[in-house]
Design an enzyme around this catalytic site. Structure first.
Site, PDB file in Angstrom:
ATOM      1  N   TYR A 186      -3.784   4.887  10.192  1.00 29.65           N
ATOM      2  CA  TYR A 186      -2.484   5.195   9.594  1.00 29.65           C
ATOM      3  C   TYR A 186      -2.696   6.077   8.379  1.00 29.65           C
ATOM      4  O   TYR A 186      -3.555   5.803   7.547  1.00 29.65           O
ATOM      5  CB  TYR A 186      -1.788   3.893   9.181  1.00 29.65           C
ATOM      6  N   ASP A 189      -9.355   9.500   4.465  1.00 28.16           N
ATOM      7  CA  ASP A 189      -8.158   8.906   3.878  1.00 28.16           C
ATOM      8  C   ASP A 189      -8.586   7.609   3.192  1.00 28.16           C
ATOM      9  O   ASP A 189      -8.797   6.587   3.845  1.00 28.16           O
ATOM     10  CB  ASP A 189      -7.115   8.658   4.958  1.00 28.16           C
ATOM     11  N   LYS A 227      -2.350   3.760  -3.754  1.00 23.86           N
ATOM     12  CA  LYS A 227      -2.549   2.340  -4.049  1.00 23.86           C
ATOM     13  C   LYS A 227      -3.260   2.100  -5.393  1.00 23.86           C
ATOM     14  O   LYS A 227      -2.645   2.292  -6.426  1.00 23.86           O
ATOM     15  CB  LYS A 227      -3.232   1.668  -2.857  1.00 23.86           C
TER      16      LYS A 227
HETATM   17  C1  LIG Z   1      -0.938   2.935   2.618  1.00 22.46           C
HETATM   18  C2  LIG Z   1      -1.655   4.040   3.281  1.00 22.46           C
HETATM   19  C3  LIG Z   1      -1.120   5.338   3.347  1.00 22.46           C
HETATM   20  C4  LIG Z   1       0.281   5.659   2.902  1.00 22.46           C
HETATM   21  O1  LIG Z   1       0.448   5.523   1.536  1.00 22.46           O
HETATM   22  P1  LIG Z   1       1.954   5.355   0.978  1.00 22.46           P
HETATM   23  O2  LIG Z   1       1.763   5.286  -0.499  1.00 22.46           O
HETATM   24  O3  LIG Z   1       2.481   4.105   1.596  1.00 22.46           O
HETATM   25  O4  LIG Z   1       2.714   6.552   1.390  1.00 22.46           O
HETATM   26  C5  LIG Z   1      -1.898   6.334   3.880  1.00 22.46           C
HETATM   27  N1  LIG Z   1      -3.136   6.082   4.327  1.00 22.46           N
HETATM   28  C6  LIG Z   1      -3.687   4.858   4.285  1.00 22.46           C
HETATM   29  C7  LIG Z   1      -5.084   4.658   4.768  1.00 22.46           C
HETATM   30  C8  LIG Z   1      -2.957   3.795   3.780  1.00 22.46           C
HETATM   31  O5  LIG Z   1      -3.502   2.567   3.786  1.00 22.46           O
END
Ligand SMILES: *Cc1c(COP(=O)(O)O)cnc(C)c1O
Length: 428
Positions: free
Chosen positions: A144, A239, A267
């Protein structure tokens, strides 16, 4: 457990907010029941509007490495607040923040701050496309990367939980440039590259995935991926929105010993405020506006409140590197306790853990791929979730997520959790 107020609020919320929530997984849809409306958090605990107390393993879905409301972040915020909330002009803290990120994650030579993880990944892809002058990207099934159009193809997290990994509303044209490979299967990547020779701009991956549950890339897979990207002049994007400053000071790239060209963050980097960032090799990042032609902007990007909260979090990490040992000890204690609890109840489910990220998959077979992860019995997870919730332990309300341990969790919290798990497993 009394949940009157939460129930009332949820009914009201559903009238005015789609599904009653501002992010899907919060709605408890996959586990059933009423989502708890949270009134406040402190340390390892959260408290709902009905006054129930929970040991929290969501940590706002990742940001709260130090638990809720750590004093050093609160005081940094209060201090920043006195000087005004936003200027739309550069501030000193943005320079400090960029330098600190670069120090903690050496592959990040240059960095741009944004407001969410989604914004970070979308912008990173645009920069990679602009830099390589190629258009297609490869992502992995079950990973994701936020809700950008071209990422919602066989995506993980809520998209996977709700059975819409490929979302309506994403145009066929948009989807066509996203090619999907199998996690931990290098041949699936090679095949796509062969079929699209010279057309792949970037490969994006959660090198330690958290959004199909916790699944780490194997050593040989991630190393071969790096080599392939070098050979084919493909920008490798890690990511690290979830793993950055979580699995180690330097993220998954430090743990796995493989250096990406661009990394994305979110985060933890915001200390609980809405922040994201993308950064990497100077030669790539210089393509971003205004030093280069790839446009990317944000009215509130680098916001002083957000920067001060994030800077406090990252400074704490820099000055207290031993927290990763502490997190490892606590998390392995929890893992072992969970294993004992299962044994006690005669259950045999699979646990994956990477530092303070952990997933209990409701399958007995090893989980090292997306295919293996989706063999989990999600309705059984839902039952376990509620058994735990009723015992005051707040786990993620969906199978394909990670439990997050924070420095605020005490041995007492962990023991309570393990005991609750023992009882809960017996109920299944
Ligand atoms: C949470 C997450 C996102 C998205 O971040 P948001 O701040 O919710 O837009 C993208 N990549 C990873 C791996 C994530 O865990």
């Amino acid at each position: 457990m009394n949940t009157h107020k939460s129930e009332k609020l949820f009914e009201e919320a559903k009238k005015f907010i789609p599904g009653g929530v501002n992010s899907p997984v919060r709605a408890f849809k996959s586990v059933g029941g009423t989502p708890r409306f949270i009134a406040r958090g402190n340390g390892s605990k959260i408290y709902d509007v009905d006054g129930n107390e929970y040991i929290d393993y969501i940590g706002s879905w990742g940001p709260h490495l130090f638990g809720h409301n750590p004093g050093f972040i609160t005081s940094a915020l209060l201090k920043a607040f006195e000087n005004g909330t936003s200027f739309g002009a550069p501030t000193e803290i943005e320079v400090e923040m960029a330098k600190l990120i670069s120090e903690l994650v050496p592959s990040v030579e240059m960095v741009r701050m944004v407001n969410s993880g989604t914004e970070a990944t979308m912008s990173a892809i645009r920069a990679a496309r602009g830099f390589t002058e190629k258009e297609k990207i490869i992502k992995f099934e079950g990973c994701y990367h936020g809700h950008g159009d071209f990422f919602l193809i066989k995506a993980g997290s809520g998209a996977l939980t709700f059975g819409v990994p490929t979302s309506p509303g994403v145009t066929k044209k948009n989807a066509a440039d996203t090619l999907v490979a199998d996690f931990n299967d290098i041949n699936s990547v090679k095949k796509i590259i062969e079929e699209n020779k010279g057309e792949i701009a970037a490969i994006i991956i959660e090198a330690i995935a958290g959004n199909m549950g916790t699944v780490s890339a194997s050593d040989s897979f991630i190393k071969q991926l790096r080599i392939l990207c070098d050979e084919e002049k493909i920008v490798l994007i890690f990511d690290e929105v979830m793993t950055g400053f979580r699995v180690a000071k330097g993220g998954a790239q430090e743990v796995l010993g493989v250096t990406p060209d661009i990394s994305t963050f979110g985060k933890i980097i915001g200390g609980g405020l809405p922040v994201g960032a993308y950064g990497g090799k100077k030669e790539i990042m210089q393509i971003v506006s205004p030093s280069g032609p790839v446009y990317q902007a944000g009215t509130l990007s680098g916001n002083p409140l957000a920067m001060n909260a994030g800077f406090a979090a990252l400074s704490y990490i820099k000055n207290n590197p031993e927290i990763y040992l502490e997190l490892e000890e606590k998390s392995s204690y929890l893992e072992n306790g969970m294993r004992e609890a299962m044994k006690y109840a005669g259950k045999n489910f699979w646990i994956n853990r990477a530092g303070s990220m952990m997933t209990l998959f409701f399958t007995s077979e090893e989980v090292n791929s997306y295919e293996a992860a989706v063999k989990s019995d999600t309705s059984l997870y839902g039952k376990f979730f509620h058994e735990m919730l009723n015992r005051g332990v707040y786990l993620p309300p969906a199978q394909y997520e990670a439990f997050f341990v924070s420095t605020a969790h005490t041995k007492e919290d962990l023991d309570k959790t393990i005991n609750a798990a023992k009882e809960s497993f017996l109920e299944l």
